[in-house]
Each structure stands twice: as C-alpha cells, then as structure tokens.
Design a protein around this motif. Sequence first.
Motif, PDB file in Angstrom:
ATOM      1  N   ARG A   1      -0.854  87.569 -30.001  1.00  0.00           N
ATOM      2  CA  ARG A   1       0.035  86.961 -29.015  1.00  0.00           C
ATOM      3  C   ARG A   1       0.720  88.061 -28.232  1.00  0.00           C
ATOM      4  O   ARG A   1       0.841  89.176 -28.717  1.00  0.00           O
ATOM      5  CB  ARG A   1       1.091  86.103 -29.710  1.00  0.00           C
ATOM      6  CG  ARG A   1       0.495  84.918 -30.336  1.00  0.00           C
ATOM      7  CD  ARG A   1       1.430  84.106 -31.172  1.00  0.00           C
ATOM      8  NE  ARG A   1       0.631  83.127 -31.863  1.00  0.00           N
ATOM      9  CZ  ARG A   1       0.172  82.013 -31.310  1.00  0.00           C
ATOM     10  NH1 ARG A   1       0.479  81.707 -30.087  1.00  0.00           N
ATOM     11  NH2 ARG A   1      -0.583  81.185 -31.987  1.00  0.00           N
ATOM     12  N   GLN A   2       1.137  87.726 -27.021  1.00  0.00           N
ATOM     13  CA  GLN A   2       1.786  88.734 -26.183  1.00  0.00           C
ATOM     14  C   GLN A   2       3.136  88.191 -25.711  1.00  0.00           C
ATOM     15  O   GLN A   2       3.217  87.040 -25.297  1.00  0.00           O
ATOM     16  CB  GLN A   2       0.912  89.050 -24.984  1.00  0.00           C
ATOM     17  CG  GLN A   2      -0.442  89.591 -25.360  1.00  0.00           C
ATOM     18  CD  GLN A   2      -1.151  90.228 -24.192  1.00  0.00           C
ATOM     19  OE1 GLN A   2      -1.396  91.417 -24.175  1.00  0.00           O
ATOM     20  NE2 GLN A   2      -1.467  89.441 -23.201  1.00  0.00           N
ATOM     21  N   TYR A   3       4.135  89.051 -25.772  1.00  0.00           N
ATOM     22  CA  TYR A   3       5.454  88.650 -25.286  1.00  0.00           C
ATOM     23  C   TYR A   3       5.831  89.596 -24.160  1.00  0.00           C
ATOM     24  O   TYR A   3       5.848  90.823 -24.349  1.00  0.00           O
ATOM     25  CB  TYR A   3       6.481  88.735 -26.421  1.00  0.00           C
ATOM     26  CG  TYR A   3       7.762  87.989 -26.117  1.00  0.00           C
ATOM     27  CD1 TYR A   3       7.921  86.660 -26.510  1.00  0.00           C
ATOM     28  CD2 TYR A   3       8.792  88.598 -25.415  1.00  0.00           C
ATOM     29  CE1 TYR A   3       9.082  85.966 -26.215  1.00  0.00           C
ATOM     30  CE2 TYR A   3       9.954  87.913 -25.113  1.00  0.00           C
ATOM     31  CZ  TYR A   3      10.097  86.594 -25.518  1.00  0.00           C
ATOM     32  OH  TYR A   3      11.244  85.909 -25.217  1.00  0.00           O
ATOM     33  N   TYR A   4       6.128  89.050 -23.010  1.00  0.00           N
ATOM     34  CA  TYR A   4       6.482  89.900 -21.875  1.00  0.00           C
ATOM     35  C   TYR A   4       7.841  90.554 -22.119  1.00  0.00           C
ATOM     36  O   TYR A   4       8.801  89.888 -22.484  1.00  0.00           O
ATOM     37  CB  TYR A   4       6.544  89.078 -20.582  1.00  0.00           C
ATOM     38  CG  TYR A   4       7.134  89.859 -19.444  1.00  0.00           C
ATOM     39  CD1 TYR A   4       6.373  90.804 -18.769  1.00  0.00           C
ATOM     40  CD2 TYR A   4       8.468  89.709 -19.081  1.00  0.00           C
ATOM     41  CE1 TYR A   4       6.932  91.569 -17.758  1.00  0.00           C
ATOM     42  CE2 TYR A   4       9.019  90.466 -18.070  1.00  0.00           C
ATOM     43  CZ  TYR A   4       8.252  91.392 -17.413  1.00  0.00           C
ATOM     44  OH  TYR A   4       8.802  92.148 -16.422  1.00  0.00           O
TER      45      TYR A   4
ATOM     46  N   PHE B   1       7.346  81.901 -19.001  1.00  0.00           N
ATOM     47  CA  PHE B   1       7.136  80.963 -20.116  1.00  0.00           C
ATOM     48  C   PHE B   1       6.342  81.575 -21.268  1.00  0.00           C
ATOM     49  O   PHE B   1       5.912  80.853 -22.163  1.00  0.00           O
ATOM     50  CB  PHE B   1       6.455  79.690 -19.604  1.00  0.00           C
ATOM     51  CG  PHE B   1       7.311  78.925 -18.642  1.00  0.00           C
ATOM     52  CD1 PHE B   1       8.493  78.336 -19.062  1.00  0.00           C
ATOM     53  CD2 PHE B   1       6.961  78.822 -17.305  1.00  0.00           C
ATOM     54  CE1 PHE B   1       9.293  77.640 -18.162  1.00  0.00           C
ATOM     55  CE2 PHE B   1       7.757  78.131 -16.402  1.00  0.00           C
ATOM     56  CZ  PHE B   1       8.937  77.546 -16.832  1.00  0.00           C
ATOM     57  N   GLN B   2       6.163  82.903 -21.248  1.00  0.00           N
ATOM     58  CA  GLN B   2       5.476  83.620 -22.335  1.00  0.00           C
ATOM     59  C   GLN B   2       4.163  82.935 -22.674  1.00  0.00           C
ATOM     60  O   GLN B   2       3.914  82.583 -23.818  1.00  0.00           O
ATOM     61  CB  GLN B   2       6.387  83.701 -23.583  1.00  0.00           C
ATOM     62  CG  GLN B   2       7.710  84.327 -23.348  1.00  0.00           C
ATOM     63  CD  GLN B   2       7.612  85.809 -22.977  1.00  0.00           C
ATOM     64  OE1 GLN B   2       6.577  86.442 -23.086  1.00  0.00           O
ATOM     65  NE2 GLN B   2       8.715  86.390 -22.523  1.00  0.00           N
ATOM     66  N   LEU B   3       3.290  82.773 -21.663  1.00  0.00           N
ATOM     67  CA  LEU B   3       2.063  82.018 -21.882  1.00  0.00           C
ATOM     68  C   LEU B   3       0.939  82.853 -22.485  1.00  0.00           C
ATOM     69  O   LEU B   3      -0.122  82.315 -22.808  1.00  0.00           O
ATOM     70  CB  LEU B   3       1.582  81.382 -20.566  1.00  0.00           C
ATOM     71  CG  LEU B   3       2.547  80.357 -19.960  1.00  0.00           C
ATOM     72  CD1 LEU B   3       1.976  79.779 -18.679  1.00  0.00           C
ATOM     73  CD2 LEU B   3       2.843  79.241 -20.938  1.00  0.00           C
ATOM     74  N   SER B   4       1.150  84.162 -22.640  1.00  0.00           N
ATOM     75  CA  SER B   4       0.133  85.044 -23.251  1.00  0.00           C
ATOM     76  C   SER B   4      -1.216  84.924 -22.551  1.00  0.00           C
ATOM     77  O   SER B   4      -2.258  85.055 -23.184  1.00  0.00           O
ATOM     78  CB  SER B   4      -0.071  84.722 -24.729  1.00  0.00           C
ATOM     79  OG  SER B   4       1.052  85.060 -25.464  1.00  0.00           O
TER      80      SER B   4
ATOM     81  N   VAL C   1       6.218  79.665 -27.369  1.00  0.00           N
ATOM     82  CA  VAL C   1       7.180  80.675 -27.816  1.00  0.00           C
ATOM     83  C   VAL C   1       8.262  80.792 -26.750  1.00  0.00           C
ATOM     84  O   VAL C   1       7.952  80.884 -25.561  1.00  0.00           O
ATOM     85  CB  VAL C   1       6.457  82.030 -28.001  1.00  0.00           C
ATOM     86  CG1 VAL C   1       7.443  83.124 -28.376  1.00  0.00           C
ATOM     87  CG2 VAL C   1       5.388  81.899 -29.064  1.00  0.00           C
TER      88      VAL C   1
ATOM     89  N   GLN D   1       4.775  85.064 -17.259  1.00  0.00           N
ATOM     90  CA  GLN D   1       5.852  85.938 -17.758  1.00  0.00           C
ATOM     91  C   GLN D   1       7.050  85.122 -18.228  1.00  0.00           C
ATOM     92  O   GLN D   1       7.548  85.306 -19.336  1.00  0.00           O
ATOM     93  CB  GLN D   1       6.320  86.805 -16.594  1.00  0.00           C
ATOM     94  CG  GLN D   1       6.219  88.283 -16.835  1.00  0.00           C
ATOM     95  CD  GLN D   1       6.676  89.021 -15.586  1.00  0.00           C
ATOM     96  OE1 GLN D   1       7.770  88.799 -15.074  1.00  0.00           O
ATOM     97  NE2 GLN D   1       5.831  89.885 -15.086  1.00  0.00           N
TER      98      GLN D   1
ATOM     99  N   LYS E   1      -4.089  79.729 -26.680  1.00  0.00           N
ATOM    100  CA  LYS E   1      -2.977  80.531 -27.206  1.00  0.00           C
ATOM    101  C   LYS E   1      -1.868  79.677 -27.809  1.00  0.00           C
ATOM    102  O   LYS E   1      -1.044  80.175 -28.551  1.00  0.00           O
ATOM    103  CB  LYS E   1      -2.373  81.389 -26.086  1.00  0.00           C
ATOM    104  CG  LYS E   1      -3.323  82.439 -25.552  1.00  0.00           C
ATOM    105  CD  LYS E   1      -3.281  83.684 -26.386  1.00  0.00           C
ATOM    106  CE  LYS E   1      -4.214  84.732 -25.816  1.00  0.00           C
ATOM    107  NZ  LYS E   1      -4.409  85.862 -26.688  1.00  0.00           N
TER     108      LYS E   1
END
Lengths: 341, 383
Positions: free
Chosen positions: A123-126, B117-120, A160, B115, A115
């Motif tokens: 891509r995923q953003y929490y 560190f936005q590690l996807s 990111v 969550q 990723k």
Amino acid sequence: MIISKNKIAYLLALALPFIVLGYITLSNHHKHNSGELWHVEIAGYDPRDLIHGRFLRYRISWNEYGNVSGGKASTDALCLMRSAADPRIPTITQIKADQTRTARCDSLLNAGKAKDHWNIPLRQYYIPEEFANTLDWAFGQTKNKFTVDLRIGGAGTLSVTDLYINGEIMHKAMPALKAAYNSARSGERNKPQTWRLKIKDITPYYISDVQNCITYNIDWAHYGLEVAAYQNTPDLCLIPSPNDARTPIISIAAPDTNLQGCASIAESTPWNNNSWNRQPKTICQSAQLGKFMIAQSKINAAQFEVENTINNMGNFYSTELFINGQTLKDAMKNDAAHKAP
Amino acid sequence: MGLKRKLRQWQSAELISAAQTNSILSHERQGIGQKYFRGLVAIALLAIFGGAALMVAANWAHISGGIKLSAHFSLNAAFAYILWHGRETSHYWKREGATFILAGLNLTLIALIGQVFQLSGTLESALLLWLIITTPFIFLFGTSRMNAVMWTAALIITLGLNLYDIIDALSIPSYKKECLFIFAVASIPGILMLSGMSPKLRALRPEWQQSYILAGSGLIIAGGMFTSLAWYTDTDYLHNLKSLHWFPAAISIFWCAIFIIMRSIIQSQTYKTLCLLAAVTSLFALTASLPFRPEVDTMATVHFVCFMAVIGYFAIPLGMHGLVTLAVLFITLRLFIFYIELTGPMFAMGFGMIVTGVILLIALKFALKIDKKIKAKLFDIGA
C-alpha cells in the motif's frame, strides 16, 4: 432556445471528465466519512525502499490482531470484531469466502485484486516531500509506532484515511519527530565514527579474474558479547578503549541506559533485519589485491580485523581490511618484499 | 546564425535576390517592437504564475484536501470555459491551447484525487482513466498537430503500460495470455497506420491522420528492428507457447496479408508504399518467429542489416532522404556492435579500446560518404 445535436455532443464531451472525476471525488469522500472506523498498525513494505517518490510504502500488520495469512491470491475474508479494551482496535478472524453470510462480525473485509481489498500487501500513503527524510528515519526506530485509520463500508472494502505516529495524527506528530530527527543527525555521538574490530570465520566467497571477495563475521565474543546468530539483537554502545582510541569497548545499550557516554551507537533496526549479527559481511578487492586477500584467508595464523564506520543512522559500513595489524596493501607489499630474492 | 548573415549567404548562393533580401529584412524589422513587447508580457505572466505556484508548493502540506480539490476543479472549469469560448468565437489558438491545458489538468486532477483520498493508484491506471475520459473532448475540440501528437503519444504509452495487466486479468491459461499479448503488441502499429489511411479521418482531422501514420510507421520500423533480437534466443521460447508455438509466425503472415490486401485497395501511392513497407516488415518478423528456424546468433546482425537496407530502399518512393541517413547510420552501428560481439574481451583492454574507437571513427566516416553518394544518386542532392 434550440441547441443543435452537434452542440450537445461537444458539451457532453467537455462535461465527461467533470462528471467522472466529480463522481470519484464524491464517492471517495463518502467512503472516508462513512462505514466502520478501525485503527490498525502498519509496517514498512520494504525497509530498504520505504519512501518511494512521495509515497510511504507500507503493509497493514493484520497479524497483530489475529492469525491472518495469505496474499494476493487469497480468497478468504477477514471478520473484524471490536476489542473490549479499545473499540477502535479489531480482533480478527480469517474466514472462508462462503462463510461471510453467516459470520457475525462488526466489519467484514473481502479479498480481491484491487487496492481496497485486505489481501493486497503493498500500500502507498502520500506524504508531503518535506516529511520524507524524517519519516524514513522514524520508521527505522523500532520505538515509533505507526498506525492508520481505516473505514470499512458495507461492500467489504477498506479505505485508508489518516496516518498516526505514536498515536498522534501525522501533521501534529511531525514537529516533535522532526526535532528528534535533527537532534539525532547533529548529535555529537551520532557523528560517523570508525572502529577497528576483530573478525572471524573468514571464507572465500567469490573468486574470479577481476574480483575476489571474502565473507566474515565480527568476533563479538572477543568483546564479551554472546549473541546467537539469527536472533534480534539490542543496540550497542561503543566507547574508545584507553590503550587505542580506534579499538572499542562494547556494551549492550539497554533501553534505560544513559547513552550520553557512548561514542557510537550501533542500532538494530529494520534496516539490518533488527540485528547487527544476522548475516556474514563481505569485503571485495580487485586484481592482485583480491588474490592476495584470498590466499591470506586460508592461513590459519593470520589475524584479521576490519575498520567499520558506524554512521549517524547506527549502521555498520566496512571500510578497510587489516591482516596482522597492517592494511591489506601494506601486507601485500611486505609479503612481496619478503619473497623477493 | 543571425538573419542578416543567413540572408547574405542565401543571396550569394543565388537562392534569393537582393530585392527579396531587403523585403525580408524590412518585414522582420516591423515585428521587432511587438516581439519585445510580447516577450515582456510573457516574463510578467511567468512571474505571476511562478509566484503563485511557489506559494502553493510551499504550503502544500498545510492546505486541506477539500481546498486543493475545489481549487483544481475550479481551474479545470475555467479552462473548459476558455475552450468553449474559443470554439464559439472560432479562435484557433484559444481552443487548441485550452484543449491541451485542460487535458493536462485532468491528469493532475486524477493524481490529486489519488493523493487526497490515499487511493494507492498506479501511473498506468491513472493514464487509462485519463485517456478514457479525455479522448472525446480532445478529439472534438483539438484539431492541431500539438493535440493530435499529445493524444497519440498518450495512447501508445497507456497501451504499453496497461496491456499486460489487462490481458493478465483474463481467466485463460498463461500461454494463451502470452499469445494474446504478442498479438496485441504486434497489432498496435498496424491498426494505427491503417486508421491513419482512412479518408474519413483525413477529411475530419488531417493532423490526427498524419500523427497516426507517423506513429504507426515509426512503430513498424522499430518493431522490425526489434524482431532481429529474437535470433539471439533459441526457439525454446516458442515452445513455451505449447500448442500455439506457431502463433507468432501466424501473426506475421496475417499482418503481411492484411497490408498486401490494403495495398491493392488504397489509391494513394504513398500509402501503397507504406503498406508494402509494413508487409515486408511482417515478413522479416516471420523469419525470426519460425519455430524451425536455425539457431544462429549472427542471423540477428544479418536480419537487422537487411531490414535497414530495405528501409533505406523505401526512402526513394517515399521521398524521405532522412530515412537513408537513418538506415546507413543504423547499419554502421549494428556492424560495429557485431564487431564488439566478436572481439568482446579485447574491448576490455586499453589497446583494444583505442583500436575499437579508431574503427568506429573510420566506420562513421565511411558511412557518411556512402550516405552522401546514395542521396546524390537517388535524390540528386548533396554530392
């Protein structure tokens, strides 16, 4: 103090998760606070499924900054140069993997399967759960600009960090965005409203024993609008006609138009591929009603209309088909009565 | 049903004497006070933890990543201490409970790192990492069935989610990847079962051994049922494996041979029976994976019914009368599905649905009768 070998094994087993997870935490913390900082635009990965669980599914719009192509299988690298106007914004050149040593770039992004490589599209953003609905709505409004901060280290991978909405960091942008979302939902003109619209190009689409469908296009020309198919369209302002409140008078809602007078606004958003005129729409009916609908679609003289509901998101939903001013059911009943001996 | 009523029933069925009834009742009365006290303590603890969880949840978006991670690491450290203390003081439930909770906390910590560190990351990669880093301490500290079952279930889920990705990452032709995937999937139940038969594991972790055997046998039975579905597809799928179209059949023969060899080595009668069951299951899988087998859909039903009859038969030496009920029930349902397959369009009509419902009721009643008769004959119970 002598610690037995057995005890050491137990201690090591217990410490292993702390060591590994501690290392992952510290290395990611380091990645987030070192390397070159860049600011890039993002777009929804699939506008129909934007918020997946608690994650915003997006792709980085590399094409905004250069001619970039290629997906998961790509082996090319991206060469990022700082733009003169804003040093955080990149100018990107796609280069072959073997050119990376000689390329003179401010940052270099390698391709790969993880990723943190540039070529992985999804891509995923929490996002916190309480932001989900607002962000889902805000992404559909083309006027909103979503960007992220990237950190690119020496290894040629990216991480990111923060999400920005219209230039403001997500947490700060949310109160105003939430207020706009609430106002859009509660506003009078955004209440779901049903209109009766003329349609054309009625074509049988699916015929079976249990279900029959037709496709149609809304006859925009009837309302004085000329828009070529497969083109992005502007938003529409609908007001009731003085003779029949269900029949609309339609005009194009230009960005500077005062929209207060509109009873409904049909929005052109990523949800409908930025056009209210892109694809033929369908109506399906089961059993006898479906067969009657198909038979009527072949009669040239028949006048077709649909009732369309425009919801508070500005989307169209077909609710009822009319033939010569009657609902399909009534038209079928009258037809049967007419044919009866 | 209340305890008193139950005891009265057992007494009238002459299962227990009047003296035993009185002793049980007086024993239970002694514990009543403590039971209520423990219940109230549990409510108080639930209120404290529930309140804390609600406060954290309500402010989750406003708590910084650093604080969240520090708090989680501290919580993990606290449970690691309890676990260690439980081991040092030989407190069984303190050790087992803390092992279970710490394992769970490691998984939530992985999710939290992703969550913050936005590690996807994906669920499968998180589970794989979790399994790798927690297996040593779960195995060393957790001896209870609770921890053994948790770890075995996690292993099966993690393998299920990751196997394809791991094999897909290999640089070999796709048909070889497919063969490797089939081999890996077919081998998991066998490896689990054979590991469970190891005398060393039995001596070291009896609950883990039980859990392996149960999971292995369950997967073997499920696999045997699943292979019957292969009859629905034509043999073309085997030819997609190109020069390795014989490979699925070879895997079946391989595992059949392994189980037959193990059967001759192992001493325990129960394990011998389980090995035979697994060998027969491999043979059933072989019939469905032969490249030159007939392409008849009805064989899916025949395969399934015969396989379940074999499972029912193995219930006798294993002394598991529940397997008989399972076999009878599955055979009934499979025959009912076969009936639906034959009369599909009829099922879509109102009258057809009524007839189908009546047939299912009659079939279930018949199955229940057969189940009782078989059990009465084989196990001398419930006639």
